[in-house]
Scaffold this motif. Structure first.
Motif, PDB file in Angstrom:
ATOM      1  N   VAL A   1       0.839  -1.202   0.000  1.00  0.00           N
ATOM      2  CA  VAL A   1       0.000   0.000   0.000  1.00  0.00           C
ATOM      3  C   VAL A   1       0.879   1.258   0.000  1.00  0.00           C
ATOM      4  O   VAL A   1       0.590   2.237  -0.690  1.00  0.00           O
ATOM      5  N   LEU A   2       1.969   1.213   0.725  1.00  0.00           N
ATOM      6  CA  LEU A   2       2.899   2.348   0.744  1.00  0.00           C
ATOM      7  C   LEU A   2       3.492   2.565  -0.658  1.00  0.00           C
ATOM      8  O   LEU A   2       3.495   3.688  -1.169  1.00  0.00           O
TER       9      LEU A   2
ATOM     10  N   ASN B   1       2.303   1.751  -3.421  1.00  0.00           N
ATOM     11  CA  ASN B   1       1.232   2.200  -4.302  1.00  0.00           C
ATOM     12  C   ASN B   1       1.092   3.723  -4.284  1.00  0.00           C
ATOM     13  O   ASN B   1       0.692   4.333  -5.265  1.00  0.00           O
ATOM     14  N   GLU B   2       1.423   4.318  -3.146  1.00  0.00           N
ATOM     15  CA  GLU B   2       1.357   5.779  -3.020  1.00  0.00           C
ATOM     16  C   GLU B   2       2.595   6.436  -3.615  1.00  0.00           C
ATOM     17  O   GLU B   2       2.658   7.650  -3.771  1.00  0.00           O
ATOM     18  N   MET B   3       3.607   5.625  -3.868  1.00  0.00           N
ATOM     19  CA  MET B   3       4.923   6.158  -4.235  1.00  0.00           C
ATOM     20  C   MET B   3       5.162   6.196  -5.736  1.00  0.00           C
ATOM     21  O   MET B   3       6.225   6.606  -6.184  1.00  0.00           O
TER      22      MET B   3
ATOM     23  N   LYS C   1       4.344   7.899  -8.285  1.00  0.00           N
ATOM     24  CA  LYS C   1       4.770   9.110  -8.996  1.00  0.00           C
ATOM     25  C   LYS C   1       6.183   9.538  -8.589  1.00  0.00           C
ATOM     26  O   LYS C   1       6.905  10.137  -9.380  1.00  0.00           O
TER      27      LYS C   1
ATOM     28  N   ARG D   1      -6.653  -4.042  -2.534  1.00  0.00           N
ATOM     29  CA  ARG D   1      -5.843  -2.917  -2.064  1.00  0.00           C
ATOM     30  C   ARG D   1      -5.728  -1.816  -3.114  1.00  0.00           C
ATOM     31  O   ARG D   1      -4.980  -0.857  -2.936  1.00  0.00           O
ATOM     32  N   LYS D   2      -6.413  -1.983  -4.241  1.00  0.00           N
ATOM     33  CA  LYS D   2      -6.379  -1.015  -5.353  1.00  0.00           C
ATOM     34  C   LYS D   2      -4.955  -0.705  -5.790  1.00  0.00           C
ATOM     35  O   LYS D   2      -4.559   0.460  -5.916  1.00  0.00           O
TER      36      LYS D   2
ATOM     37  N   HIS E   1      -1.764  -0.282  -8.184  1.00  0.00           N
ATOM     38  CA  HIS E   1      -1.594   0.129  -9.582  1.00  0.00           C
ATOM     39  C   HIS E   1      -0.235  -0.270 -10.134  1.00  0.00           C
ATOM     40  O   HIS E   1       0.309   0.393 -10.989  1.00  0.00           O
TER      41      HIS E   1
ATOM     42  N   ASN F   1       8.475  -3.686   7.856  1.00  0.00           N
ATOM     43  CA  ASN F   1       8.217  -3.021   6.584  1.00  0.00           C
ATOM     44  C   ASN F   1       9.348  -2.023   6.349  1.00  0.00           C
ATOM     45  O   ASN F   1       9.503  -1.079   7.116  1.00  0.00           O
ATOM     46  N   PRO F   2      10.172  -2.243   5.307  1.00  0.00           N
ATOM     47  CA  PRO F   2      11.370  -1.414   5.154  1.00  0.00           C
ATOM     48  C   PRO F   2      11.112   0.003   4.634  1.00  0.00           C
ATOM     49  O   PRO F   2      12.065   0.771   4.495  1.00  0.00           O
ATOM     50  N   GLY F   3       9.860   0.340   4.340  1.00  0.00           N
ATOM     51  CA  GLY F   3       9.611   1.692   3.855  1.00  0.00           C
ATOM     52  C   GLY F   3      10.190   1.892   2.469  1.00  0.00           C
ATOM     53  O   GLY F   3      10.430   0.924   1.734  1.00  0.00           O
ATOM     54  N   ALA F   4      10.417   3.163   2.095  1.00  0.00           N
ATOM     55  CA  ALA F   4      10.854   3.441   0.725  1.00  0.00           C
ATOM     56  C   ALA F   4      12.052   4.366   0.660  1.00  0.00           C
ATOM     57  O   ALA F   4      12.516   4.690  -0.434  1.00  0.00           O
TER      58      ALA F   4
END
Lengths: 155, 175
Positions: A50-51, A53-55, A57, A84-85, A87, A138-141
């Motif tokens: 999910v994270l 997915n926000e990233m 762009k 989870r929609k 993309h 969760n290692p984040g981005a």
């Protein structure tokens, strides 16, 4: 051994949807982020996907595409992705089970799942950065962005 | 992975409490995230219990793809900030999280006494969305991996609001 910086990223072909296969070589000329994760639906994997997915762009700014990979089947990925929609593609390392995870050195034989591992692959197809996370974290981005920044020529 | 707040708290942030406070808590939150809703009263309790010792900062981390009203709510809070009512808006949204909708946000804006015409104009200002996005990006750079994420005196805190309360309580009893 987990692939490290400077290693050639092995090509692969996996199902991304029930009727479409996806190969790494299709993305030549782009930076690619491979996010191996243990399982669809598990809490940490869900938060991590999910994270990302926000990233999308932010990844796009660095001419980068992200691919999630786990040993779940294409139909499982489809349901998880819809719920989870998401993309971006989730690839099924399903048959032979874990083959691509093994190629990248991130397969957990005991659990029968991929490890939680990140790779940034440059446009020429070489590993620019890799990171093995604890399964429960969760290692984040931020590591991904730092790696992408390091391989992007400054204007 | 990173566990340090980048950038540090500055005049661009929404801050409650004194700069002299010994404990600075920064939350990265999403107004539609249920766990942030759960954290909200606990954070209030922390502020009440530790009073002057606490400085609290809220930064936006909307997961827009999962929560359709996360970004509109964040922008609404920034619009309220232009009328010096950021915290009133922040609070009323979390208190009424189940009523989140575009209409709901307008009701909340009137509820806290905003000039609605001005509010309507401000929420369309692209700069507000940019501010929210720059909060989001700072979160990513700081190693935020979900909401809510907390930083205590600039270092990522591994736990939820209740864990934070427990940690602070334990430390204060040692002193």
């Amino acid at each position: 051994m987990m692939l490290q910086k400077g290693d050639k990223a092995p090509d692969f072909k996996l199902f991304a949807t029930p009727d479409r296969q996806f190969s790494l070589s299709e993305l030549k000329g782009k930076n690619v982020i491979l996010a191996f994760y243990p399982a669809d639906w598990s809490p940490v994997c869900s938060d991590q996907m999910v994270l990302y997915n926000e990233m999308l762009k932010y990844f796009d700014k660095y001419n980068a595409t992200i691919l999630g990979i786990s040993v779940d089947s294409k139909w499982c990925h489809l349901a998880f992705s819809d719920s989870r929609k998401l993309h971006f593609p989730l690839l099924a390392d399903f048959e032979p089970k874990g083959e691509v995870s093994k190629l990248y050195g991130v397969y957990d034989e005991q659990q029968g799942e991929s490890n939680r591992a990140l790779f940034v692959i440059d446009k020429e197809g070489y590993v620019a950065w890799s990171y093995l996370s604890q399964v429960s974290v969760n290692p984040g981005a931020d590591g991904i962005l730092d790696a992408l920044e390091s391989i992007t020529p400054k204007n | 992975m990173s566990n340090h707040l980048k950038p540090e708290v500055s005049s661009h942030d929404h801050v409650q409490g004194s700069a002299k406070a010994s404990i600075e808590i920064v939350e990265y939150g999403d107004y539609q995230c249920p766990s942030c809703g759960v954290a909200f009263p606990v954070l209030k309790e922390i502020q009440e219990k530790f009073g002057q010792q606490i400085r609290f900062v809220f930064r936006n981390f909307p997961l827009s793809e999962s929560h359709e009203f996360a970004m509109p709510a964040a922008v609404a809070s920034e619009a309220a900030a232009l009328q010096d009512k950021f915290w009133e808006m922040h609070d009323i949204i979390f208190e009424n999280q189940n009523l989140l909708s575009n209409e709901g946000l307008f009701k909340m804006a009137s509820g806290i006494g905003l000039d609605i015409e001005q509010f309507k104009e401000d929420i369309q200002n692209p700069q507000l969305e940019q501010k929210v996005e720059s909060d989001f990006e700072s979160g990513i750079r700081s190693g935020v991996n979900g909401t809510p994420s907390f930083f205590v005196n600039g270092t990522k805190f591994d736990g939820d609001a209740q864990d934070l309360m427990d940690m602070l309580t334990e430390n204060s009893s040692i002193e």
